[in-house]
Scaffold this active site. Structure first.
Site, PDB file in Angstrom:
ATOM      1  N   GLU A  48      -2.513  11.533   3.604  1.00 55.29           N
ATOM      2  CA  GLU A  48      -3.295  11.282   4.698  1.00 55.29           C
ATOM      3  C   GLU A  48      -2.894  11.850   5.411  1.00 55.29           C
ATOM      4  O   GLU A  48      -2.050  12.523   5.726  1.00 55.29           O
ATOM      5  CB  GLU A  48      -2.869   9.892   4.613  1.00 55.29           C
ATOM      6  CG  GLU A  48      -3.788   8.884   5.826  1.00 55.29           C
ATOM      7  CD  GLU A  48      -3.468   7.337   5.171  1.00 55.29           C
ATOM      8  OE1 GLU A  48      -4.558   6.458   6.377  1.00 55.29           O
ATOM      9  OE2 GLU A  48      -3.300   6.987   5.757  1.00 55.29           O
TER      10      GLU A  48
ATOM     11  N   GLU B 122       0.521  -1.250   0.073  1.00 55.47           N
ATOM     12  CA  GLU B 122       0.348   0.060   0.023  1.00 55.47           C
ATOM     13  C   GLU B 122       1.185   1.402  -0.066  1.00 55.47           C
ATOM     14  O   GLU B 122       1.564   1.027   0.980  1.00 55.47           O
ATOM     15  CB  GLU B 122      -0.217  -0.169   1.167  1.00 55.47           C
ATOM     16  CG  GLU B 122      -2.244   1.179   1.568  1.00 55.47           C
ATOM     17  CD  GLU B 122      -2.332   1.153   2.387  1.00 55.47           C
ATOM     18  OE1 GLU B 122      -2.356   2.431   3.190  1.00 55.47           O
ATOM     19  OE2 GLU B 122      -2.855   0.151   2.881  1.00 55.47           O
TER      20      GLU B 122
END
Length: 377
Positions: free
Chosen positions: A201, A196
């Site tokens: 974020e 990932e």
């Protein structure tokens, strides 16, 4: 009375006197030290001992030097990010932006308090829409209550990638208490095996800046030399360490959230190749000409990266495969809703679940100008 026995004088020439050997007699008369041969032997022994000790010390010194050399070599290892020529492969922009994405509408695997909706529902509820220059996804700010949390949007690209140069032009990033938005890449069917890559974020008020993170299976670490301007958070990418924190690097406050949005957003570039994964960020006024034009972007001219994840102790090609581009806005969950981050760090009111049930979440939206994906020529 008897007379005592007669005592006779034994002279030096008396044959009854024990006689010395000639050599001994000569030495005796010349006063030569009979212990000298023993001293010579002792001196020779001491000399040999010191030679042996010196050799051992030299070997130990050489061992230390070799150990230091190996250590320096290990900590200074760094891949060869040779220049690569890129060509435009895919562009996500304009009114057709969402045509290249699937709308995820299943139960939230991140355990957030959110209900993801299908495309038709998202369009009808104005949770996703496009113009000639932008695409928007947002949290439902009208219907504030839902059985499993507020309605929101999660999109996943239909196409998957095993490398490339990704350029994300972002005009607005979601923020506010209870929010957990992300722009990321993964293989949802093989996580964490295929890795990932988190491009953007943050949680809640996002005052600390953007966090770029890798999550992998076992065997990918970043306790190595990195050339970057960002702040290192963790160095073990394995999802089973540090509560799946991953190996992260954080940028300055202006790289995400309110300050980022007030400056008109900016552009993130992520190079994903065998040598490593690197990120660059530019605010709206600092975008390089080759990025703005979209013609032959050249990372070798962009200077030091914001975040750098080299392949030194992480085989990039084996840990990252079949990556899909994902954008979503989650709510609460194990990160944004955790007391440490929700109450203490962000100073948000009530509990996360109570807050999102009634709060105005008008700032919880992504606005993308474009995504561009380049591949090597």
């Amino acid at each position: 009375m008897p007379f005592p026995p007669r005592i006779e004088h034994v002279g030096p020439t008396d044959p009854r006197k024990p006689q010395m050997e000639p050599e001994v007699r000569e030495a005796f008369h010349s006063k030569e030290d009979l212990s000298k041969p023993r001293k010579r032997n002792l001196l020779r022994l001491k000399k040999r001992t010191w030679i042996i000790i010196s050799i051992i010390a030299l070997l130990c010194l050489l061992g230390i030097i070799a150990g230091v050399a190996v250590h320096l070599w290990k900590i200074n290892r760094y891949p060869d990010y040779t220049k690569l020529a890129y060509r435009l492969e895919d562009e996500y922009s304009g009114p057709s932006f969402f045509d290249n994405f699937d709308f995820f509408s299943e139960w939230d695997p991140a355990l957030g308090n959110v209900t993801y909706v299908e495309r038709a529902d998202a369009i009808q509820s104005n949770l996703s829409f496009t113009s000639n220059t932008a695409a928007v996804i947002r949290v439902d700010n009208l219907n504030k209550t839902a059985p499993n949390g507020r309605r929101s949007v999660r999109i996943e690209s239909k196409k998957h990638y095993d490398g490339g140069l990704f350029v994300f032009d972002v005009a607005n990033s979601p923020h506010g208490c209870g929010t957990w938005p992300a722009l990321w890449l993964t293989d949802t069917s093989n996580w964490p095996k295929n890795g990932e890559i988190d491009v953007m974020e943050a949680v809640n008020t996002a005052a600390t800046g953007n966090q770029m993170t890798l999550h992998t299976g076992q065997g990918c670490k970043m306790n190595v030399k990195q050339k970057q301007t960002g702040h290192i958070l963790d160095n073990d990418c394995w999802n089973k360490t540090n509560a799946n924190a991953g190996c992260g690097v954080r940028g300055q406050p202006a790289t995400y959230g309110k300050e980022f949005n007030e400056r008109g957003g900016g552009v993130y570039a992520m190079e994903y190749r065998e040598a490593g994964i690197r990120f660059w960020f530019w605010d709206r006024m600092s975008i390089p000409a080759d990025v703005s034009s979209g013609t032959n972007p050249d990372p070798s001219t962009w200077g030091e990266a914001l975040a750098d994840f080299p392949n030194t102790e992480c085989d990039i090609t084996s840990h990252f495969k079949n990556q899909s581009i994902i954008a979503n806005i989650d709510l609460c969950g194990p990160w944004a809703g955790k007391t440490k981050y929700y109450e203490r760090q962000a100073q948000c009111p009530d509990t996360c679940e109570q807050y999102i049930a009634t709060a105005d979440m008008g700032n919880a939206f992504w606005q993308f100008n474009s995504f561009k994906v380049y591949q090597t020529q």
